[in-house]
Design a protein around this motif. Structure first.
Motif, PDB file in Angstrom:
ATOM      1  N   ASP A 180      -6.952   3.868   0.675  1.00 52.61           N
ATOM      2  CA  ASP A 180      -6.366   4.798  -0.292  1.00 52.61           C
ATOM      3  C   ASP A 180      -4.911   4.480  -0.602  1.00 52.61           C
ATOM      4  O   ASP A 180      -4.303   5.118  -1.444  1.00 52.61           O
ATOM      5  CB  ASP A 180      -6.488   6.233   0.232  1.00 52.61           C
ATOM      6  CG  ASP A 180      -5.993   6.371   1.663  1.00 52.61           C
ATOM      7  OD1 ASP A 180      -5.509   5.373   2.205  1.00 52.61           O
ATOM      8  OD2 ASP A 180      -6.097   7.467   2.218  1.00 52.61           O
ATOM      9  N   PHE A 181      -4.318   3.511   0.068  1.00 50.98           N
ATOM     10  CA  PHE A 181      -2.880   3.265  -0.068  1.00 50.98           C
ATOM     11  C   PHE A 181      -2.650   1.815  -0.463  1.00 50.98           C
ATOM     12  O   PHE A 181      -2.903   0.908   0.318  1.00 50.98           O
ATOM     13  CB  PHE A 181      -2.217   3.603   1.272  1.00 50.98           C
ATOM     14  CG  PHE A 181      -0.777   3.197   1.406  1.00 50.98           C
ATOM     15  CD1 PHE A 181       0.108   3.341   0.358  1.00 50.98           C
ATOM     16  CD2 PHE A 181      -0.301   2.702   2.602  1.00 50.98           C
ATOM     17  CE1 PHE A 181       1.431   2.977   0.493  1.00 50.98           C
ATOM     18  CE2 PHE A 181       1.022   2.333   2.752  1.00 50.98           C
ATOM     19  CZ  PHE A 181       1.884   2.478   1.698  1.00 50.98           C
TER      20      PHE A 181
ATOM     21  N   ILE B 145      -6.274   3.428 -10.628  1.00 50.65           N
ATOM     22  CA  ILE B 145      -6.882   3.682  -9.322  1.00 50.65           C
ATOM     23  C   ILE B 145      -5.829   4.024  -8.281  1.00 50.65           C
ATOM     24  O   ILE B 145      -5.957   4.969  -7.534  1.00 50.65           O
ATOM     25  CB  ILE B 145      -7.717   2.465  -8.896  1.00 50.65           C
ATOM     26  CG1 ILE B 145      -8.861   2.317  -9.888  1.00 50.65           C
ATOM     27  CG2 ILE B 145      -8.253   2.624  -7.492  1.00 50.65           C
ATOM     28  CD1 ILE B 145      -9.518   0.995  -9.851  1.00 50.65           C
TER      29      ILE B 145
ATOM     30  N   SER C 275      -5.095   1.725   4.673  1.00 52.44           N
ATOM     31  CA  SER C 275      -5.771   3.010   4.610  1.00 52.44           C
ATOM     32  C   SER C 275      -4.955   4.028   5.376  1.00 52.44           C
ATOM     33  O   SER C 275      -4.683   3.844   6.557  1.00 52.44           O
ATOM     34  CB  SER C 275      -7.161   2.902   5.216  1.00 52.44           C
ATOM     35  OG  SER C 275      -7.688   4.187   5.357  1.00 52.44           O
TER      36      SER C 275
ATOM     37  N   ARG D 285     -11.453   1.886  -2.533  1.00 57.06           N
ATOM     38  CA  ARG D 285     -10.749   3.144  -2.345  1.00 57.06           C
ATOM     39  C   ARG D 285     -11.704   4.252  -1.938  1.00 57.06           C
ATOM     40  O   ARG D 285     -11.403   5.051  -1.054  1.00 57.06           O
ATOM     41  CB  ARG D 285     -10.027   3.546  -3.635  1.00 57.06           C
ATOM     42  CG  ARG D 285      -9.135   4.756  -3.462  1.00 57.06           C
ATOM     43  CD  ARG D 285      -8.648   5.296  -4.777  1.00 57.06           C
ATOM     44  NE  ARG D 285      -9.757   5.816  -5.585  1.00 57.06           N
ATOM     45  CZ  ARG D 285      -9.599   6.364  -6.772  1.00 57.06           C
ATOM     46  NH1 ARG D 285      -8.410   6.448  -7.297  1.00 57.06           N
ATOM     47  NH2 ARG D 285     -10.641   6.816  -7.457  1.00 57.06           N
TER      48      ARG D 285
END
Lengths: 228, 204, 395
Positions: A57-58, A146, A117, A49
């Motif tokens: 991030d996803f 997270i 991402s 991440r």
């Protein structure tokens, strides 16, 4: 985007000793995956991440997969000592025979993560983790701290597969009700015999109704009405 | 100005309100049982079985291959295959269904049975007024209730039925040609094996 | 926290810190904590959905969503039937947008098998997908306004237009909502020239409808007062919580899978991705309106350029379809967000594992975060702006 091998070496460079294994996917989709050792998974997830270049991030999708234990029959070469009469004298002779042997390959529960991402607009990368077995060692680390998107999906896997996510802030059943036992998405799940059978014309339904009646001791429940 | 947006919205509703008295397009209400909107040609409700000729039992195209029973997602088709064979409408020996039930209380009108049928035997109906007082028996349709003639099929889905007829005719022609070729080949072989002395009278 | 002002100050402070989990709010010392189960039968919940609320007066202190009232284990059913037989079941996930569900599933299977889709079928898919998006957004805005208290009128305006689109669906696929139209490697029936003309006519009327809708609503002061500044979702939280679709873009994150993956033939069309600025209910409303306009732009291009040709991959098999072992994840930009299907094949006729990634469920992850500190009436509004369908949430 980096290739899966490059991501694997990036993980290994950043976290020395992290257990990462490349699982190839023979399908034309070409979505190969990385299997993580549960002990290092949270650290690896955080790296994926926060790394500036990868920036996954996803967390899009979290899935459970059930791999029940398989009984495998295979021929094993066995060398054993037998007593045999050779030239009229009893001797100890070693001989090799093939004998079939059954072994049970232990099953496991697997959790699959699909990461994308949003910042770099690439993906997917597939991560997987396996539990030790399907009965008592079913703990896996939770990635909800997270990626928040895992919150409901991990709850769903806990509910339907029975994987216990350690570190999940709110691990409750998601779809089944509170007092429900068992995990319906497991492949060996058997429907409980608690249906109210309605009188229908189908033979199979009537047969099930009869079996149900027999199971509850011949007492006809209201509405179980085969032929009532 | 505060309230401008509200006034603008009110003007829009007023325009529509007034418009509904003059515009034919906006009068969409139909007094249902007396007046009906025509259904679309592609519309589908529940399946039915197609039969040719005038005899529903002998003319059924279904040969009880049970593919639809296996493929049906909610498993609402029940077929019993016959032990014996009988000639179908084209004169070919085929199995036939001794029982063909569809439980339309379970059926979800997905049309998978129609797609997987290799014999063009099951098609989708457009009849939707199927209310019944008997929840269980009334919604289980047997093969007699399901059998509808090819003319009926032409009436409800004309384009599709015409295509199906062309396809069936082609298949039949191909099968006939193949049978003829096979017969000719057999005859030629027989003729080659032992020349017949007087061929002229052979067919009499 | 004694006053609404104190609550919002507390929340603002927390928001500036940035939270990953909703902060725990304490009720006022003297106030009594009121626990309310909103649902499962509540007019605003679009089905059977329950929110367990803890209220301090009228303020929401805690909100726990409860799911599962419509759970039928769609994934288990799909593991017991063939690949094709799951297609009609996907219609029932998000029953407003059955065609995009079909598309996502077909796309995942095509990824699994490597099938090619003919160009004409790709165009048909785009046309149907964008029509679906328009009717979904129109009706979701209608429902949002219904929940705000504008009983009927906006919803009926939306349904009037939706009806025309559903008529198009019915004349092509045979069903208004349960279309069951896409197949692995193409589509089931071809569109006729007459259908395309009818579609062009409907699409030509759509800009007028959206203008009318906007005249009716966008400038309305009551709507602005109710929607602006309510249910704010920060972009960082939205990304972290996996929120997708108009909700994510309403928070200003530029992520549209049509632009990222270019699945199908979306790289051929020129369209813009509308983004919000504040991440409140009004921005989500506005993003949906603007997305409808962009969908019309795509539709105009697609209806102009649609080529002739076949609609099915010639190698596609209806009976005896068995993909080789392997797995694939396919996703599309459904009207509600990222709809993904994850399939594992073991070489048999049934999928070994079939998973739906439901946008509606995952978008609800942040419901509590958005609702904290607001009034019960606003909870209804915020929930409506998420745009969910329970058939997909509970599967």
């Amino acid at each position: 985007m980096k290739s899966i091998e490059e991501i694997k070496s990036a993980i290994e460079a950043a976290i020395p000793g992290a257990g990462v294994e490349l699982i190839p996917n023979p399908s034309p989709s070409g979505q190969h995956s990385l299997r993580l050792a549960p002990a290092d998974a949270v650290e690896v997830a955080r790296f994926l991440r926060d790394d500036a270049e990868l920036a996954f991030d996803f967390l899009s999708n979290v899935t459970g997969v059930d791999w029940p234990g398989k009984e495998i029959t295979e021929k094993v070469k066995v060398t054993r000592t037998v007593t045999r009469i050779v030239d009229g004298v009893e001797q100890q002779v070693e001989e090799t025979v093939e004998e079939p042997r059954k072994r049970v390959e232990p099953g496991c529960l697997e959790v699959v993560y699909h990461l994308f991402s949003m910042a770099k607009k690439h993906g997917p990368i597939v991560l997987r983790m396996r539990t030790v077995n399907r009965t008592d060692q079913v703990e896996l680390p939770s990635v909800t701290p997270i990626w928040r998107s895992a919150e409901f999906q991990e709850r769903e896997i806990f509910d339907l597969y029975g994987v216990v996510f350690t570190g999940h802030p709110d691990l409750r059943r998601l779809l089944m009700w509170k007092g429900f036992k068992d995990h319906p998405m497991r492949r060996d799940y058997v429907d409980p015999d608690d249906f109210e059978y309605e009188p229908t014309a189908h033979d199979s339904v009537l047969a099930r109704a009869a079996a149900h009646k027999a199971a509850i001791g011949g007492v006809a429940q209201k509405g179980t009405g085969a032929g009532e | 100005m505060l309230g401008e947006g509200i006034l603008k919205g009110m003007a829009e509703t007023a325009r529509n309100f007034a418009g509904s008295f003059v515009s034919k397009e906006r009068l969409t209400t139909v007094e249902y049982p007396e007046e009906r909107i025509p259904t679309f040609e592609n519309a589908r409700v529940f399946p039915f079985l197609v039969y040719d000729t005038n005899d529903w039992e002998a003319g059924l195209r279904c040969v009880a291959c049970q593919i639809c029973e296996k493929e049906c997602p909610p498993k609402c088709i029940y077929i019993d295959k016959s032990k014996d064979k009988k000639p179908d409408y084209a004169g070919k020996q085929q199995f036939y269904p001794t029982r063909f039930d569809i439980d339309i209380s379970v059926c979800m009108s997905c049309q998978i049975c129609v797609e997987v049928c290799p014999f063009e035997a099951i098609k989708m109906d457009t009849e939707f007024e199927l209310a019944t007082g008997d929840r269980f028996g009334g919604l289980l349709l047997d093969r007699k209730q399901l059998a509808k003639s090819n003319e009926y099929y032409h009436r409800i889905h004309p384009t599709e039925a015409a295509e199906v007829d062309v396809r069936l005719a082609e298949e039949k022609a191909k099968a006939n040609a193949k049978a003829k070729a096979a017969a000719d080949a057999a005859a030629a072989k027989a003729a080659a094996a032992k020349p017949a002395p007087h061929v002229e009278g052979a067919g009499d | 926290m004694t006053t609404p002002a104190a609550t919002s100050a507390f929340l603002r402070e927390k928001m500036e810190e940035g939270w990953n989990r909703p902060p725990i709010m304490e009720p006022d010392g003297e106030a009594e904590l009121l626990e309310v189960a909103m649902g499962p039968h509540h007019p605003s919940t679009h089905g059977v959905f329950r929110m367990d609320l803890a209220l301090d007066g009228e303020r929401v202190i805690r909100l726990k969503p409860v799911f599962g009232y419509l759970h039928r284990n769609h994934e288990k059913i799909a593991e017991g039937v063939s690949y094709l037989a799951s297609m009609p079941y996907t219609d029932r996930l998000d029953y407003i947008c059955s065609l995009t569900n079909n598309w996502a599933y077909a796309l995942a299977v095509e990824k699994l098998t490597g099938q090619e889709v003919p160009e004409r079928a790709e165009y048909i898919r785009v046309i149907l997908g964008e029509l679906t998006r328009i009717q979904n957004h129109a009706s979701s805005i209608g429902f949002l306004l219904q929940e705000m208290g504008a009983s009927g009128t906006p919803l009926m305006y939306a349904f009037k237009e939706r009806e025309k689109i559903l008529d198009l669906f019915e004349s092509l696929t045979g069903s208004r909502m349960m279309c069951n139209y896409m197949r692995f490697g193409g589509c089931r029936v071809d569109v006729s020239a007459a259908w395309l003309d009818a579609a062009r006519k409907v699409v030509a009327g759509l800009p007028g409808f959206i203008d009318e809708f906007e005249n009716l609503l966008s400038g309305n002061e009551i709507l602005m007062a109710r929607c602006q500044g309510v249910g704010i979702l920060r972009p960082e939280l939205a990304v972290n919580a996996g929120v997708t679709g108009p909700m994510l873009r309403g928070s200003g994150v530029n992520y549209d899978i049509r632009k990222i993956d270019h699945y199908g033939i979306y790289d051929r069309f020129r369209f813009r991705v509308p983004l919000g600025d504040h991440g409140d209910v009004y921005d989500r409303y506005m993003v949906r309106i603007l997305e409808m306009r962009e969908s019309i732009a795509i539709l105009n291009q697609a209806l102009k350029e649609i080529p002739g040709g076949s609609i099915m991959d010639p190698k596609a098999k209806i009976r005896g379809f068995r993909p080789k072992p392997g797995e694939a994840y396919g996703r599309i930009e459904a009207p509600k967000g990222e709809l993904g299907f994850y399939l594992i094949s073991d070489g048999g006729p049934n999928p070994y594992r079939y998973r739906v990634r439901p946008p509606s469920l995952i978008n609800l992850t942040v419901l509590e975060d958005m609702c904290l500190g607001s009034n019960v009436a606003d909870v209804v509004l915020i929930f409506g702006s998420v745009d969910i369908v329970l058939g997909e949430v509970d599967r």
